[in-house]
Write a protein that holds these residues in place. Structure first.
Motif, PDB file in Angstrom:
ATOM      1  N   VAL A 354      20.387  43.152 -24.210  1.00  0.00           N
ATOM      2  CA  VAL A 354      19.574  42.013 -24.633  1.00  0.00           C
ATOM      3  C   VAL A 354      19.503  41.958 -26.158  1.00  0.00           C
ATOM      4  O   VAL A 354      19.052  42.915 -26.806  1.00  0.00           O
ATOM      5  N   LEU A 355      19.956  40.862 -26.720  1.00  0.00           N
ATOM      6  CA  LEU A 355      19.857  40.675 -28.156  1.00  0.00           C
ATOM      7  C   LEU A 355      18.451  40.203 -28.547  1.00  0.00           C
ATOM      8  O   LEU A 355      17.810  39.503 -27.773  1.00  0.00           O
ATOM      9  N   PRO A 356      17.991  40.570 -29.717  1.00  0.00           N
ATOM     10  CA  PRO A 356      16.661  40.120 -30.158  1.00  0.00           C
ATOM     11  C   PRO A 356      16.669  38.623 -30.429  1.00  0.00           C
ATOM     12  O   PRO A 356      17.708  38.022 -30.731  1.00  0.00           O
ATOM     13  N   ASP A 357      15.503  37.997 -30.306  1.00  0.00           N
ATOM     14  CA  ASP A 357      15.386  36.547 -30.533  1.00  0.00           C
ATOM     15  C   ASP A 357      15.584  36.170 -31.993  1.00  0.00           C
ATOM     16  O   ASP A 357      16.127  35.124 -32.325  1.00  0.00           O
ATOM     17  N   ASP A 358      15.120  37.027 -32.896  1.00  0.00           N
ATOM     18  CA  ASP A 358      15.194  36.695 -34.319  1.00  0.00           C
ATOM     19  C   ASP A 358      16.637  36.734 -34.820  1.00  0.00           C
ATOM     20  O   ASP A 358      17.478  37.468 -34.304  1.00  0.00           O
ATOM     21  N   HIS A 359      16.908  35.953 -35.829  1.00  0.00           N
ATOM     22  CA  HIS A 359      18.226  35.955 -36.444  1.00  0.00           C
ATOM     23  C   HIS A 359      18.410  37.233 -37.264  1.00  0.00           C
ATOM     24  O   HIS A 359      17.448  37.821 -37.773  1.00  0.00           O
ATOM     25  N   ILE A 360      19.652  37.657 -37.337  1.00  0.00           N
ATOM     26  CA  ILE A 360      19.964  38.829 -38.165  1.00  0.00           C
ATOM     27  C   ILE A 360      19.852  38.453 -39.629  1.00  0.00           C
ATOM     28  O   ILE A 360      20.386  37.420 -40.059  1.00  0.00           O
TER      29      ILE A 360
END
Length: 363
Positions: A354-360
């Motif tokens: 699962v990738l985080p919601d926030d942008h890198i």
């Protein structure tokens, strides 16, 4: 126990003394030997040395020209005649060793076998029984264990290096390999199909095993089928605290009693309450594991569900519990694993990263 005797020999060349050793009925080696000495004193010294070896369970003096088949047979007789000792070995070990006894390896001296002889016998067994590389890997491990333990317990001198040298080549040519990792889990659609199938079986009175309850219990509890059926006793379940104690859990490297205490939820308590209450020593699920497997296999075939084993419910349950928030330690302990590695390698299946919601954000 073996007997040691000194027999005077009145020969033309003069007086001599023969030390004769005969193995007893309960000795691990069914062999005899003799040695002649020119003086009685030397014969008595040798006889005393042999008696000391026998008392120490060292039968090396009987090993002249001992063949692999004979040695493995005597190792089998010694180990598997003792239930406590036999329980420390794979349940298939006797039949595996018997197949090596029936191979070309059998007539070779135990100390002179080489890697070529090991590979040849493995090829013979694979050709005769059409076994997979992962199964053949298990065969080689069973033979290695037999060689090592026979040397340690009975004083044999198997050339253990032969197996060590053969293994890399067998692996390189694809003759042996570890079992491929399974990725199969039960889907929701399959769950509905299986439930409907067994509900119809129950309505027609054709099912003596509550397969739906067993299926759900396996999903919730993540236990092995052999642990659920027959092994869980009523004495292991505390009805006041709803704690289920699972003891003597399977462990590949540890013979100690491994215990897991599980606080059941409402669903699993309801399933247990459906079972016929017996004596404390009676099983909670009094069903033959083989019958459960047979019923499951027939159901999968009739439903057209491919490659789904009852054991996959254990992995499905582990994966779902992890996805719904149970930590890795809890899932591992519930399934009876000593570390999270087994869960990560074999049981947590189809878990997305699962990738985080926030942008890198790059600094």
């Amino acid at each position: 126990m073996a007997t040691v005797s000194i027999e005077p020999q009145n020969l033309k060349s003069g007086m001599s003394y023969k030390v004769r050793v005969r193995a007893g009925k309960k000795d691990p080696l069914k062999r005899s030997m003799s040695r002649t000495f020119k003086t009685k004193l030397k014969a008595e010294r040798f006889a005393k040395s042999i008696k000391a070896q026998i008392e120490a369970h060292d039968y090396g003096f009987l090993l002249t020209d001992l063949a692999v088949g004979d040695a493995l047979g005597q190792f089998q007789s010694y180990v598997f005649a003792d239930k406590a000792m036999a329980s420390q070995y794979n349940k298939n070990a006797p039949s595996i060793i018997k197949r090596f006894i029936d191979s070309s390896l059998a007539d070779l001296p135990i100390d002179l076998i080489g890697s070529h002889d090991i590979i040849k016998s493995m090829q013979e067994i694979q050709k005769q029984y059409q076994l997979s590389p992962s199964t053949m890997d298990g065969y080689l491990s069973a033979l290695s264990t037999a060689f090592i333990d026979a040397n340690a317990i009975l004083g044999f001198n198997f050339n253990i290096d032969a197996i060590r040298d053969a293994r890399p080549t067998l692996k390189r040519i694809g003759f042996i390999s570890k079992s491929p990792a399974r990725h199969r889990v039960l889907s929701l659609d399959e769950l509905k199909l299986i439930t409907k199938y067994y509900e119809n079986m129950d309505m027609r009175g054709r099912s003596s095993i509550p397969m739906i309850d067993l299926m759900w219990f396996a999903l919730y509890i993540c236990m092995r089928q052999g642990e659920i059926c027959q092994k869980l006793k009523w004495k292991h379940y505390d009805e006041t605290t709803h704690i289920l104690t699972v003891d003597k859990r399977k462990h590949p490297n540890d013979s100690k009693n491994k215990i897991t205490k599980i606080m059941l939820n409402a669903a699993t308590i309801e399933i247990i309450n459906k079972m016929p209450k017996g004596k404390p020593t009676d099983p909670i699920f009094p069903f033959n594991p083989k019958s459960v497997s047979s019923s499951w296999t027939i159901a999968m075939k009739k439903l057209g569900i491919d490659n789904l084993h009852f054991h996959d419910l254990r992995a499905t349950g582990s994966s779902e519990l992890y996805k719904h928030g149970m930590d890795l330690y809890g899932v591992s302990k519930l399934a009876g694993h000593s570390s999270a590695k087994m869960q990560l390698t074999h049981y947590l299946r189809n878990i997305p990263v699962v990738l985080p919601d926030d942008h890198i954000k790059l600094n």
